[in-house]
Design a protein around this motif. Structure first.
Motif, PDB file in Angstrom:
ATOM      1  N   UNK A  49       0.778   1.867   5.338  1.00  0.00           N
ATOM      2  CA  UNK A  49       0.942   0.441   4.603  1.00  0.00           C
ATOM      3  C   UNK A  49       2.450   0.350   4.723  1.00  0.00           C
ATOM      4  N   UNK A  54       3.707  -3.686   3.771  1.00  0.00           N
ATOM      5  CA  UNK A  54       3.034  -4.110   2.523  1.00  0.00           C
ATOM      6  C   UNK A  54       3.662  -3.769   1.083  1.00  0.00           C
ATOM      7  N   UNK A  55       3.159  -2.827   0.588  1.00  0.00           N
ATOM      8  CA  UNK A  55       3.713  -2.504  -0.803  1.00  0.00           C
ATOM      9  C   UNK A  55       4.783  -1.714  -0.695  1.00  0.00           C
ATOM     10  N   UNK A  56       5.348  -1.104  -1.569  1.00  0.00           N
ATOM     11  CA  UNK A  56       6.512   0.018  -1.516  1.00  0.00           C
ATOM     12  C   UNK A  56       7.666  -0.328  -0.744  1.00  0.00           C
TER      13      UNK A  56
END
Lengths: 179, 170
Positions: A49, A54-56
């Motif tokens: 991811x 995407x996140x992080x």
């Protein structure tokens, strides 16, 4: 030693015999395999991811990758040992099973994808480590990794449905619902 | 309960799940993928509380990163799980592992929600460098609870082997 006789000796080995004869071996080893596989997927997914941006995104790729590394390999090792035991119990059936072959193919493909990523794309990591959106090659590697690991899990679950198991309870079985 | 399982198994919805050969393996596969997402998200939060992961990030940030994945994964698992039950009600209802699993899932979801709320309050109130021992203990217990749930899920297929005379199949 040719291939069929290797399979034969795996199936005749002591661990394989234990897997077939011990009542509790299969459910416990299988649960361990599922648990390890889920942990493996979950940790790989966190790294993938990040590659997909995407996140992080406040955390650099290399930090996330390093954090997950030990857990991923530990889970892989447990899954490998438990999987090898399950394989040994019915080695003959497994090698001829299409779902099993596809699973191994997806597993090898995931390994090749990881090796190419580590050998080529990750060499330039310092240039994009903190980027919210890593370069295309990194994003492709991340997407492929997620897809291939999902394939591994799907094909793996399929094996259980192609070996001819029947989970249904026979009609005349008396079912006692009293605890 | 047996009558209910029998009725459910005879509904058109259940028949479709039983008759289309790829539905059950597909649902189980999605269920396993989601186990990975939920279990590891929960593990990451627990490791943060234990001071073993992402200690440089404030706890609310770690919670925000993983909690939505955990809750979404749990919702997907509720859907795939309930559909699997509708497809094979007798298999599920006659497994002791199934009932223990359901009780532990209820416990796991409730305790995770309460634990998350109190930890965030704690983090907002004082931003502790170290979480108290009770919080650490709760983290370990929740991870152990998920481990037990995962094990019981697979054990549904082996009720007699795992539980012996306690099995409802007996």
């Amino acid at each position: 030693m040719d291939f069929p006789s290797i399979i034969q000796s795996i199936q005749a080995s002591a661990p394989a015999e234990w897997m077939r004869t011990s009542v509790k071996a299969m459910p416990f080893v299988e649960s361990l395999h599922v648990l390890a596989a889920a942990t493996l997927f979950g940790t790989v997914f966190i790294v993938d991811l990040r590659l997909l941006g995407f996140p992080d995104t406040r955390r650099s790729f290399s930090v996330i990758s390093r954090e997950m590394l030990r857990l991923t390999w530990a889970a892989f090792f447990v899954a490998l040992v438990a999987g090898a035991l399950m394989f040994a119990a019915n080695a003959h059936t497994y090698v001829g099973n299409t779902a099993f072959r596809l699973k191994m193919l997806a597993l090898v493909a995931a390994g090749v994808n990881m090796t190419i990523f580590q050998g080529v794309t990750a060499r330039t990591v310092s240039a994009w480590d903190r980027d919210v959106r890593p370069p295309l090659a990194a994003r492709v590697a991340g997407a492929l990794s997620v897809l291939l690991w999902i394939c591994v899990i799907f094909f793996a679950r399929w094996i259980g449905f192609t070996k001819g198991y029947d989970f249904s309870i026979p009609q005349d079985t008396h079912i006692n619902f009293q605890f | 309960m047996h009558a209910f399982a029998g009725w459910l198994q005879e509904t058109p919805f259940s028949h479709t799940i039983q008759d289309v050969s790829w539905i059950i393996p597909l649902l189980q596969s999605i269920h396993i993928v989601m186990i990975g997402v939920v279990f590891v998200s929960s593990l990451m939060i627990a490791l943060r509380v234990l001071g073993r992961m992402r200690v440089d990030e404030p706890f609310p940030a770690v919670w925000q990163r993983f909690a939505p994945w955990m809750w979404t994964g749990l919702c997907v698992m509720a859907v795939t799980g309930l559909t699997l039950v509708a497809g094979e009600p007798i298999r599920e209802f006659t497994a002791l592992s199934f009932w223990i699993k359901m009780a532990l899932v209820a416990l796991g979801v409730t305790s995770t929600a309460l634990y998350g709320r109190s930890l965030r309050n704690l983090a907002v109130a004082g931003v502790p460098a170290q979480f108290p021992a009770t919080a650490k203990l709760a983290s370990v217990l929740i991870v152990v609870l998920w481990l037990a749930i995962i094990f019981l899920g697979r054990a549904i297929a082996y009720d007699r082997e795992v539980w012996g005379t306690l099995s409802l199949h007996a």
